[in-house]
Design a protein around this motif. Structure first.
Motif, PDB file in Angstrom:
ATOM      1  N   VAL A 114      48.920  41.466  41.856  1.00 42.05           N
ATOM      2  CA  VAL A 114      47.856  41.398  42.567  1.00 42.05           C
ATOM      3  C   VAL A 114      47.087  42.335  41.099  1.00 42.05           C
ATOM      4  CG1 VAL A 114      45.579  41.926  43.683  1.00 42.05           C
ATOM      5  CG2 VAL A 114      47.985  41.392  44.977  1.00 42.05           C
ATOM      6  N   GLY A 115      46.613  41.804  40.321  1.00 39.08           N
ATOM      7  CA  GLY A 115      45.603  41.967  38.993  1.00 39.08           C
ATOM      8  C   GLY A 115      46.615  42.342  37.612  1.00 39.08           C
ATOM      9  N   ALA A 116      45.886  41.686  36.873  1.00 41.61           N
ATOM     10  CA  ALA A 116      46.377  41.721  34.898  1.00 41.61           C
ATOM     11  C   ALA A 116      45.899  42.332  34.487  1.00 41.61           C
ATOM     12  CB  ALA A 116      45.816  40.921  35.179  1.00 41.61           C
ATOM     13  N   GLY A 117      45.717  44.358  34.715  1.00 38.55           N
ATOM     14  CA  GLY A 117      45.893  45.078  33.744  1.00 38.55           C
ATOM     15  C   GLY A 117      47.334  44.980  33.218  1.00 38.55           C
ATOM     16  N   PRO A 118      47.680  46.452  32.453  1.00 39.95           N
ATOM     17  CA  PRO A 118      48.477  46.495  31.744  1.00 39.95           C
ATOM     18  C   PRO A 118      49.793  46.619  32.990  1.00 39.95           C
ATOM     19  CG  PRO A 118      47.086  48.518  31.019  1.00 39.95           C
ATOM     20  CD  PRO A 118      46.108  46.960  32.780  1.00 39.95           C
ATOM     21  N   THR A 151      38.850  45.710  28.403  1.00 43.90           N
ATOM     22  CA  THR A 151      37.316  45.795  28.286  1.00 43.90           C
ATOM     23  C   THR A 151      37.051  47.617  26.594  1.00 43.90           C
ATOM     24  OG1 THR A 151      37.175  47.847  29.770  1.00 43.90           O
ATOM     25  CG2 THR A 151      36.554  45.646  30.758  1.00 43.90           C
ATOM     26  N   SER A 152      38.118  47.920  26.727  1.00 51.85           N
ATOM     27  CA  SER A 152      38.362  48.771  25.978  1.00 51.85           C
ATOM     28  C   SER A 152      37.994  48.071  24.749  1.00 51.85           C
ATOM     29  CB  SER A 152      39.259  49.619  25.637  1.00 51.85           C
ATOM     30  OG  SER A 152      39.616  50.368  24.897  1.00 51.85           O
ATOM     31  N   ILE A 196      42.334  50.940  21.354  1.00 46.38           N
ATOM     32  CA  ILE A 196      43.132  51.139  22.302  1.00 46.38           C
ATOM     33  C   ILE A 196      43.805  51.956  21.377  1.00 46.38           C
ATOM     34  CG2 ILE A 196      45.038  51.924  24.071  1.00 46.38           C
ATOM     35  CD1 ILE A 196      43.723  49.521  24.874  1.00 46.38           C
ATOM     36  N   ASN A 207      45.981  54.663  21.213  1.00 47.48           N
ATOM     37  CA  ASN A 207      47.020  55.349  21.904  1.00 47.48           C
ATOM     38  C   ASN A 207      48.296  54.802  22.654  1.00 47.48           C
ATOM     39  OD1 ASN A 207      45.997  55.468  24.174  1.00 47.48           O
ATOM     40  ND2 ASN A 207      45.671  56.933  24.556  1.00 47.48           N
ATOM     41  N   GLN A 260      40.124  34.835  40.577  1.00 49.72           N
ATOM     42  CA  GLN A 260      40.275  34.865  41.868  1.00 49.72           C
ATOM     43  C   GLN A 260      41.099  36.190  42.717  1.00 49.72           C
ATOM     44  OE1 GLN A 260      40.894  31.901  43.079  1.00 49.72           O
ATOM     45  NE2 GLN A 260      40.718  30.447  41.021  1.00 49.72           N
ATOM     46  N   VAL A 293      41.516  38.588  45.563  1.00 50.14           N
ATOM     47  CA  VAL A 293      42.536  38.541  47.158  1.00 50.14           C
ATOM     48  C   VAL A 293      41.602  39.468  47.709  1.00 50.14           C
ATOM     49  CG1 VAL A 293      44.609  39.189  47.980  1.00 50.14           C
ATOM     50  CG2 VAL A 293      44.799  38.936  45.794  1.00 50.14           C
ATOM     51  N   ALA A 311      48.798  45.682  42.127  1.00 50.33           N
ATOM     52  CA  ALA A 311      48.639  46.114  40.064  1.00 50.33           C
ATOM     53  C   ALA A 311      46.598  46.165  40.391  1.00 50.33           C
ATOM     54  CB  ALA A 311      48.611  45.748  39.518  1.00 50.33           C
ATOM     55  N   GLY A 322      45.122  48.130  40.261  1.00 52.81           N
ATOM     56  CA  GLY A 322      43.825  48.911  39.350  1.00 52.81           C
ATOM     57  C   GLY A 322      42.464  50.161  40.377  1.00 52.81           C
ATOM     58  N   TRP A 353      40.456  45.844  50.464  1.00 53.42           N
ATOM     59  CA  TRP A 353      41.597  44.723  50.699  1.00 53.42           C
ATOM     60  C   TRP A 353      43.343  44.587  51.390  1.00 53.42           C
ATOM     61  CZ3 TRP A 353      45.958  43.546  48.082  1.00 53.42           C
ATOM     62  CH2 TRP A 353      46.525  44.363  46.506  1.00 53.42           C
TER      63      TRP A 353
HETATM   64  C1  LIG Z   1      36.326  51.322  28.541  1.00 52.79           C
HETATM   65  C2  LIG Z   1      38.216  52.686  29.098  1.00 52.79           C
HETATM   66  C3  LIG Z   1      38.395  52.368  28.218  1.00 52.79           C
HETATM   67  C4  LIG Z   1      40.295  53.000  28.298  1.00 52.79           C
HETATM   68  N1  LIG Z   1      41.129  53.631  26.629  1.00 52.79           N
HETATM   69  C5  LIG Z   1      42.194  54.275  27.117  1.00 52.79           C
HETATM   70  C6  LIG Z   1      42.688  54.052  25.706  1.00 52.79           C
HETATM   71  O1  LIG Z   1      42.388  54.103  24.687  1.00 52.79           O
HETATM   72  N2  LIG Z   1      44.071  54.478  26.294  1.00 52.79           N
HETATM   73  C7  LIG Z   1      44.126  54.551  27.206  1.00 52.79           C
HETATM   74  O2  LIG Z   1      46.425  55.359  27.338  1.00 52.79           O
HETATM   75  N3  LIG Z   1      44.265  54.309  28.474  1.00 52.79           N
HETATM   76  C8  LIG Z   1      42.707  54.157  28.174  1.00 52.79           C
HETATM   77  N4  LIG Z   1      42.057  53.649  29.427  1.00 52.79           N
HETATM   78  C9  LIG Z   1      42.191  53.901  30.815  1.00 52.79           C
HETATM   79  C10 LIG Z   1      43.674  52.132  30.970  1.00 52.79           C
HETATM   80  O3  LIG Z   1      42.643  50.869  30.140  1.00 52.79           O
HETATM   81  C11 LIG Z   1      44.189  52.267  32.383  1.00 52.79           C
HETATM   82  O4  LIG Z   1      44.370  53.237  32.496  1.00 52.79           O
HETATM   83  C12 LIG Z   1      45.277  51.189  32.461  1.00 52.79           C
HETATM   84  O5  LIG Z   1      43.771  49.518  32.235  1.00 52.79           O
HETATM   85  C13 LIG Z   1      45.416  50.937  33.955  1.00 52.79           C
HETATM   86  O6  LIG Z   1      45.559  50.115  34.268  1.00 52.79           O
HETATM   87  P1  LIG Z   1      46.129  49.552  35.754  1.00 52.79           P
HETATM   88  O7  LIG Z   1      46.389  47.501  35.158  1.00 52.79           O
HETATM   89  O8  LIG Z   1      46.930  50.115  37.009  1.00 52.79           O
HETATM   90  O9  LIG Z   1      44.469  48.557  36.208  1.00 52.79           O
HETATM   91  P2  LIG Z   1      43.301  47.924  35.288  1.00 52.79           P
HETATM   92  O10 LIG Z   1      43.907  48.342  33.741  1.00 52.79           O
HETATM   93  O11 LIG Z   1      42.271  48.523  36.310  1.00 52.79           O
HETATM   94  O12 LIG Z   1      43.861  46.571  36.112  1.00 52.79           O
HETATM   95  C14 LIG Z   1      42.812  46.074  37.169  1.00 52.79           C
HETATM   96  C15 LIG Z   1      43.109  44.920  37.800  1.00 52.79           C
HETATM   97  O13 LIG Z   1      43.417  43.984  39.088  1.00 52.79           O
HETATM   98  C16 LIG Z   1      42.039  43.486  39.222  1.00 52.79           C
HETATM   99  N5  LIG Z   1      41.764  43.125  40.906  1.00 52.79           N
HETATM  100  C17 LIG Z   1      41.437  44.237  41.143  1.00 52.79           C
HETATM  101  N6  LIG Z   1      41.177  43.864  42.782  1.00 52.79           N
HETATM  102  C18 LIG Z   1      41.458  43.100  42.985  1.00 52.79           C
HETATM  103  C19 LIG Z   1      41.489  41.770  44.026  1.00 52.79           C
HETATM  104  N7  LIG Z   1      41.565  42.161  45.003  1.00 52.79           N
HETATM  105  N8  LIG Z   1      42.067  40.432  43.879  1.00 52.79           N
HETATM  106  C20 LIG Z   1      42.417  40.779  42.058  1.00 52.79           C
HETATM  107  N9  LIG Z   1      42.634  41.815  41.594  1.00 52.79           N
HETATM  108  C21 LIG Z   1      41.989  42.519  41.483  1.00 52.79           C
HETATM  109  C22 LIG Z   1      40.870  44.357  38.279  1.00 52.79           C
HETATM  110  O14 LIG Z   1      40.196  43.004  38.289  1.00 52.79           O
HETATM  111  C23 LIG Z   1      41.254  44.553  37.320  1.00 52.79           C
HETATM  112  O15 LIG Z   1      41.595  43.283  36.073  1.00 52.79           O
HETATM  113  C24 LIG Z   1      40.516  52.749  29.292  1.00 52.79           C
HETATM  114  C25 LIG Z   1      39.712  52.059  30.600  1.00 52.79           C
HETATM  115  C26 LIG Z   1      38.423  52.086  29.886  1.00 52.79           C
HETATM  116  C27 LIG Z   1      38.318  51.719  31.390  1.00 52.79           C
END
Ligand SMILES: Cc1cc2nc3c(=O)[nH]c(=O)nc-3n(C[C@H](O)[C@H](O)[C@H](O)COP(=O)(O)OP(=O)(O)OC[C@H]3O[C@@H](n4cnc5c(N)ncnc54)[C@H](O)[C@@H]3O)c2cc1C
Length: 555
Positions: free
Chosen positions: A237-241, A271-272, A275, A277, A309, A311, A340, A342, A478
């Motif tokens: 759940v979630g396609a961040g890193p 949205t960055s 990046i 680092n 989509q 969840v 995942a 975020g 959720w």
């Molecule tokens: C503008 C900005 C610049 C940044 N720059 C840096 C940088 O230069 N270097 C660095 O190391 N870090 C940086 N960060 C921090 C870094 O981006 C985050 O630490 C990292 O993206 C976290 O990854 P994640 O996959 O845990 O969560 P997220 O990136 O938050 O991804 C979570 C995903 O889950 C999805 N989601 C949430 N709830 C649901 C649901 N109920 N159903 C389905 N999908 C869902 C969201 O839409 C989102 O796409 C930056 C952050 C921002 C906002």
């Protein structure tokens, strides 16, 4: 009249012929302007702008006859804030000038410090140049090559949100009026009562979009495609890193993997704009590019992605039954789940401002919205690094960017390199000890009410854009109560789980939650580092745990 090609301005007192020769391979798509001094380069730039053209890139030697190179970039940036800026140092000066100049790249004064090619086919050099030109191309309001045509009489909230989604999915799009040539063409293809926005993507029949999800389903499908009886090994759940890394490692190790993403792939990282680092990318990488590469990698190993989509519910399975993830477009049944999801920006909670979200008010630095801010006065609320990055990004377009913070100083909350970059950028100013208390306008944001947090004094300022980057709270409404969370809503894993939830005196594994088969990775996890590298590291590390849950080793 044909539109001129974008320009690349090449500046070197003694080696401009070498640069011209090297950039010859770009001459079909870009107009090359050689200059032997900053003065001449500024003249070239004026000429390009006066005839309505665009400058895509400035390439300069490390030493110029009439200006120190940082000052030169400063002047060029004032003329064209969107152009990419490259130093191509002549090899005679690379070692001597490098140490003094490289720091400028870390603080965003320019985009790349390269060695001028010493002969033909220096593909490393050209790799860097084409990456930067591609980054520049993705910031052009009306790209030449489009995958998606949007027909809409207005740049309304939904049209903008669809463009933002497509930008983040690396799908170039463009908006046309219904009575334009492209508009009439798409309307002819549409089989029904036309309404707007009408979206024509990748030669599929056009659809009237009522939401971003409609567009996502049109292009990428919906979970209903999955056979209801089908149980996947892993649902992410979630396609961040974190989610992307979990998908790459899980699918590459042969587990059937589905990713459900509420918005576009990439999460916060997507949205960055840059990046800087992340390991292995010395010149930095745009979040969108990093995310799309990871998505392609995961798809190559067989991951199925469903974007747009949300969840809404996770129903944990018991006694060996699968876990069920519910979305508006269908359910996914999975033997294991990786949470995942975020974090999301905290709300401002000023009612008149909340009503204008999408109409001049944005949570996060919506990349597309930034383009709409050309020559406008915009405000950024927040003192963290994301507010700093957003301000620098916005300053490429906006006439002025004002950062509003409640504290007396930015340095307490923002990294020194960003504070330096902001100080250096004349378009950005900082207003301390200030809170946004009101705002309004006729159908979109036009003004803000600001308050001095010490004196209570209020004033009203004209504002075209407000970007809210107020710190983060986890995406967790959720998540079922059986998955234990801390007081702020972050998911507890491993030894952070309270002792009364341990089983047989043992805590769950490192990234495991209180429900067997449900894991958490990245920013949503209590105690996570909130960085791209740590989130992707956790996404990768969760996979061995999933493996041993699915196929426990026999004693
Ligand atoms: C503008 C900005 C610049 C940044 N720059 C840096 C940088 O230069 N270097 C660095 O190391 N870090 C940086 N960060 C921090 C870094 O981006 C985050 O630490 C990292 O993206 C976290 O990854 P994640 O996959 O845990 O969560 P997220 O990136 O938050 O991804 C979570 C995903 O889950 C999805 N989601 C949430 N709830 C649901 C649901 N109920 N159903 C389905 N999908 C869902 C969201 O839409 C989102 O796409 C930056 C952050 C921002 C906002």
């Amino acid at each position: 009249m044909t539109t001129p090609n974008p320009a690349i301005v090449l500046i070197s007192e003694h080696h401009v012929d070498t640069l011209l020769d090297e950039f010859g391979r770009y001459a079909r798509d870009y107009d090359l302007y050689p200059a032997t001094s900053l003065k001449e380069a500024l003249g070239n730039t004026r000429e390009v702008l006066d005839r309505g053209g665009q400058v895509a890139m400035f390439v300069t030697e490390s030493v110029l006859p009439d200006a120190e190179v940082h000052l030169a970039f400063h002047k060029l940036r004032e003329k064209v804030p969107t152009a990419r800026r490259v130093i191509a140092a002549h090899w005679e000066r690379f070692l001597t000038d490098g140490p003094g100049l490289r720091a400028g790249m870390a603080t965003g004064k320019y985009d790349a410090y390269l060695l001028m090619p010493r002969g033909v086919r220096d593909e490393e050099f050209h790799n860097a140049i084409t990456d930067l030109l591609s980054d520049w191309g993705s910031t052009v309001p009306d790209p030449e090559v489009v995958s998606v045509k949007i027909i809409s009489p207005a740049r309304d909230q939904l049209t903008l949100a669809i463009r933002d989604f497509l930008d983040r999915m690396a799908m170039p799009s463009r908006v046309w009026e219904p009575d334009s040539e492209a508009g009439r063409y798409v309307l002819d293809l549409y089989d029904g009562e036309p309404d707007y926005p009408l979206v024509y993507a990748l030669n599929r029949p056009p659809i009237v979009a009522r939401s971003v999800r409609d567009v996502a389903i049109n292009i990428y499908g919906a979970p209903t495609e999955l056979d209801l009886d089908h149980v996947v090994d892993v649902a992410v759940v979630g396609a961040g890193p974190a989610g992307l890394a979990a998908a790459v490692y899980s699918a590459s190790e042969g587990l059937s993997t589905v990713v459900l993403e509420a918005e576009a792939v990439g999460g916060q990282a997507g949205t960055s704009s840059m990046i800087r680092n992340y390991l292995g990318f010395p010149r930095g990488i745009s979040g969108m590019r990093l995310a799309q590469r990871a998505r392609n990698q995961a798809i190559r190993f067989g991951t199925r992605f469903y974007t747009g989509q949300v969840v809404d519910e996770l129903r944990p399975g018991s006694n060996g039954d699968p876990h069920v993830l519910c979305t508006e477009s269908g359910e996914v049944r999975a033997k294991s789940v990786v949470i995942a999801s975020g974090v999301a920006y905290r709300k401002l909670r000023v009612d008149p401002i909340e009503e204008l979200v999408g109409m001049g008010v944005y949570y996060g630095a919506a990349m597309t919205a930034a383009r709409e801010m050309e020559n406008q006065d915009v405000f950024v609320v927040g003192g963290g690094n994301s507010a700093g990055q957003a301000s620098v990004h916005l300053a490429r377009w906006a006439r002025s960017v004002t950062i509003l913070i409640r504290r007396p100083d930015l340095a307490e909350t923002m990294s020194a390199y960003l504070v330096g970059e902001i100080k250096y950028n004349r378009r950005i100013s900082v207003r301390t000890c200030t809170a946004v208390v009101d705002g309004g306008g006729d159908g979109r944001l036009e003004w803000l009410g600001l308050e001095d947090v010490n004196t209570g004094e209020r004033d009203t300022v004209p504002a075209y854009g407000l970007f809210l980057l107020l710190g983060a709270e986890p995406h967790c409404d959720w998540i079922p109560p059986a998955v234990t969370r801390d007081d702020h809503g972050f998911v507890l894993t491993g030894r952070d789980v309270p002792r009364d939830r341990w089983v047989d005196g043992l805590p769950p594994e490192n990234l495991a939650t209180t429900v067997p088969g449900i894991f958490a990775a990245g920013d949503v996890r209590a105690g996570s580092m909130k960085r791209v590298a740590s989130a992707s590291g956790e996404g990768a590390s969760v996979v061995p745990l999933v493996h041993s849950f699915l196929a426990p080793a026999s004693d």
